[in-house]
Design a protein around this motif. Sequence first.
Motif, PDB file in Angstrom:
ATOM      1  N   ALA A 234      33.312 -37.765  61.252  1.00 38.72           N
ATOM      2  CA  ALA A 234      32.535 -38.209  62.412  1.00 38.72           C
ATOM      3  C   ALA A 234      31.187 -37.497  62.462  1.00 38.72           C
ATOM      4  CB  ALA A 234      33.325 -37.962  63.693  1.00 38.72           C
ATOM      5  N   TYR A 235      31.195 -36.196  62.164  1.00 42.09           N
ATOM      6  CA  TYR A 235      29.942 -35.438  62.140  1.00 42.09           C
ATOM      7  C   TYR A 235      28.984 -36.006  61.092  1.00 42.09           C
ATOM      8  CZ  TYR A 235      26.622 -31.687  61.345  1.00 42.09           C
ATOM      9  OH  TYR A 235      25.466 -30.985  61.179  1.00 42.09           O
ATOM     10  N   GLU A 236      29.513 -36.275  59.896  1.00 37.95           N
ATOM     11  CA  GLU A 236      28.675 -36.801  58.818  1.00 37.95           C
ATOM     12  C   GLU A 236      28.123 -38.186  59.172  1.00 37.95           C
ATOM     13  OE1 GLU A 236      31.257 -36.600  55.430  1.00 37.95           O
ATOM     14  OE2 GLU A 236      31.074 -34.422  55.277  1.00 37.95           O
ATOM     15  N   ALA A 237      28.966 -39.029  59.751  1.00 39.34           N
ATOM     16  CA  ALA A 237      28.515 -40.370  60.135  1.00 39.34           C
ATOM     17  C   ALA A 237      27.423 -40.296  61.203  1.00 39.34           C
ATOM     18  CB  ALA A 237      29.690 -41.201  60.631  1.00 39.34           C
ATOM     19  N   ALA A 238      27.630 -39.436  62.191  1.00 37.36           N
ATOM     20  CA  ALA A 238      26.622 -39.287  63.253  1.00 37.36           C
ATOM     21  C   ALA A 238      25.326 -38.722  62.691  1.00 37.36           C
ATOM     22  CB  ALA A 238      27.160 -38.385  64.360  1.00 37.36           C
ATOM     23  N   ALA A 239      25.422 -37.760  61.796  1.00 37.98           N
ATOM     24  CA  ALA A 239      24.220 -37.175  61.191  1.00 37.98           C
ATOM     25  C   ALA A 239      23.444 -38.224  60.397  1.00 37.98           C
ATOM     26  CB  ALA A 239      24.604 -35.997  60.304  1.00 37.98           C
TER      27      ALA A 239
ATOM     28  N   TRP B 113      21.897 -40.672  62.930  1.00 38.98           N
ATOM     29  CA  TRP B 113      20.798 -40.061  63.679  1.00 38.98           C
ATOM     30  C   TRP B 113      19.587 -39.830  62.787  1.00 38.98           C
ATOM     31  CZ3 TRP B 113      20.493 -40.262  68.653  1.00 38.98           C
ATOM     32  CH2 TRP B 113      19.426 -39.622  69.273  1.00 38.98           C
ATOM     33  N   SER B 114      19.799 -39.411  61.557  1.00 36.97           N
ATOM     34  CA  SER B 114      18.659 -39.170  60.679  1.00 36.97           C
ATOM     35  C   SER B 114      17.945 -40.471  60.338  1.00 36.97           C
ATOM     36  CB  SER B 114      19.079 -38.427  59.410  1.00 36.97           C
ATOM     37  OG  SER B 114      19.894 -39.250  58.603  1.00 36.97           O
ATOM     38  N   ALA B 115      18.683 -41.570  60.257  1.00 31.93           N
ATOM     39  CA  ALA B 115      18.063 -42.868  59.997  1.00 31.93           C
ATOM     40  C   ALA B 115      17.308 -43.364  61.225  1.00 31.93           C
ATOM     41  CB  ALA B 115      19.122 -43.887  59.581  1.00 31.93           C
ATOM     42  N   TYR B 116      17.848 -43.054  62.403  1.00 28.33           N
ATOM     43  CA  TYR B 116      17.224 -43.492  63.648  1.00 28.33           C
ATOM     44  C   TYR B 116      15.943 -42.717  63.907  1.00 28.33           C
ATOM     45  CZ  TYR B 116      16.681 -44.494  68.629  1.00 28.33           C
ATOM     46  OH  TYR B 116      16.197 -44.866  69.853  1.00 28.33           O
ATOM     47  N   GLY B 117      16.023 -41.413  63.755  1.00 27.93           N
ATOM     48  CA  GLY B 117      14.844 -40.574  63.796  1.00 27.93           C
ATOM     49  C   GLY B 117      14.266 -40.246  65.152  1.00 27.93           C
ATOM     50  N   TYR B 118      14.968 -40.502  66.241  1.00 24.87           N
ATOM     51  CA  TYR B 118      14.428 -40.173  67.562  1.00 24.87           C
ATOM     52  C   TYR B 118      14.717 -38.714  67.864  1.00 24.87           C
ATOM     53  CZ  TYR B 118      13.567 -40.183  72.560  1.00 24.87           C
ATOM     54  OH  TYR B 118      13.098 -39.896  73.809  1.00 24.87           O
TER      55      TYR B 118
ATOM     56  N   ASN C  10      27.112 -36.150  69.853  1.00 25.58           N
ATOM     57  CA  ASN C  10      28.527 -35.969  70.195  1.00 25.58           C
ATOM     58  C   ASN C  10      29.159 -37.279  70.634  1.00 25.58           C
ATOM     59  OD1 ASN C  10      28.802 -33.256  69.561  1.00 25.58           O
ATOM     60  ND2 ASN C  10      28.268 -32.562  71.602  1.00 25.58           N
ATOM     61  N   ALA C  11      28.406 -38.100  71.348  1.00 27.69           N
ATOM     62  CA  ALA C  11      28.928 -39.399  71.779  1.00 27.69           C
ATOM     63  C   ALA C  11      29.165 -40.307  70.574  1.00 27.69           C
ATOM     64  CB  ALA C  11      27.964 -40.049  72.771  1.00 27.69           C
ATOM     65  N   ILE C  12      28.244 -40.284  69.612  1.00 27.42           N
ATOM     66  CA  ILE C  12      28.425 -41.060  68.384  1.00 27.42           C
ATOM     67  C   ILE C  12      29.665 -40.571  67.641  1.00 27.42           C
ATOM     68  CG2 ILE C  12      27.448 -41.581  66.107  1.00 27.42           C
ATOM     69  CD1 ILE C  12      24.647 -41.295  67.494  1.00 27.42           C
ATOM     70  N   GLU C  13      29.814 -39.261  67.516  1.00 25.81           N
ATOM     71  CA  GLU C  13      30.979 -38.690  66.841  1.00 25.81           C
ATOM     72  C   GLU C  13      32.273 -39.102  67.534  1.00 25.81           C
ATOM     73  OE1 GLU C  13      30.817 -34.467  65.953  1.00 25.81           O
ATOM     74  OE2 GLU C  13      28.635 -34.607  65.812  1.00 25.81           O
ATOM     75  N   THR C  14      32.254 -39.141  68.860  1.00 30.75           N
ATOM     76  CA  THR C  14      33.444 -39.517  69.618  1.00 30.75           C
ATOM     77  C   THR C  14      33.868 -40.942  69.282  1.00 30.75           C
ATOM     78  OG1 THR C  14      32.831 -38.028  71.423  1.00 30.75           O
ATOM     79  CG2 THR C  14      34.397 -39.775  71.945  1.00 30.75           C
ATOM     80  N   GLY C  15      32.930 -41.845  69.268  1.00 31.44           N
ATOM     81  CA  GLY C  15      33.247 -43.233  68.940  1.00 31.44           C
ATOM     82  C   GLY C  15      33.775 -43.380  67.528  1.00 31.44           C
ATOM     83  N   TYR C  16      33.160 -42.685  66.598  1.00 28.44           N
ATOM     84  CA  TYR C  16      33.598 -42.754  65.200  1.00 28.44           C
ATOM     85  C   TYR C  16      35.001 -42.175  65.050  1.00 28.44           C
ATOM     86  CZ  TYR C  16      33.051 -42.835  60.133  1.00 28.44           C
ATOM     87  OH  TYR C  16      33.196 -43.101  58.792  1.00 28.44           O
ATOM     88  N   ALA C  17      35.249 -41.042  65.681  1.00 24.93           N
ATOM     89  CA  ALA C  17      36.566 -40.413  65.595  1.00 24.93           C
ATOM     90  C   ALA C  17      37.639 -41.306  66.217  1.00 24.93           C
ATOM     91  CB  ALA C  17      36.551 -39.043  66.276  1.00 24.93           C
ATOM     92  N   GLN C  18      37.319 -41.974  67.312  1.00 25.74           N
ATOM     93  CA  GLN C  18      38.288 -42.881  67.929  1.00 25.74           C
ATOM     94  C   GLN C  18      38.568 -44.068  67.020  1.00 25.74           C
ATOM     95  OE1 GLN C  18      40.110 -42.398  70.821  1.00 25.74           O
ATOM     96  NE2 GLN C  18      41.235 -44.141  70.001  1.00 25.74           N
TER      97      GLN C  18
END
Length: 91
Positions: A33-38, A41-46, A59-67
């Motif tokens: 989840a951490y890797e997916a969020a990273a 986020w790096s692609a989004y760039g905000y 953390n919210a992105i990681e939560t969704g991925y982990a679920q």
Amino acid sequence: MSEVSQQQVDEWVKAIETLRENTAARPEDSRKAYEAAANLWSAYGYNDAPEPVIEMLCNAIETGYAQALKDLRDGKLDNEVSNWRSDLFDE
């Protein structure tokens, strides 16, 4: 719209962090989840938001991925997976 206080932001950050910790209970899910969020986020760039807000969003992105990983593991998406990846089930 009223101004948001630092205390409110801190409370939101903590709430999302707690949700993530409870959702990604398995270390391997947490890592994925951490890797997916990273990557997302790096692609989004905000990066103009304050650090606590970025942390909360990641953390919210990681939560969704982990679920989603948990749902896959628990078989909640078996029908969908077989449609998406029929090659996995061909004999």
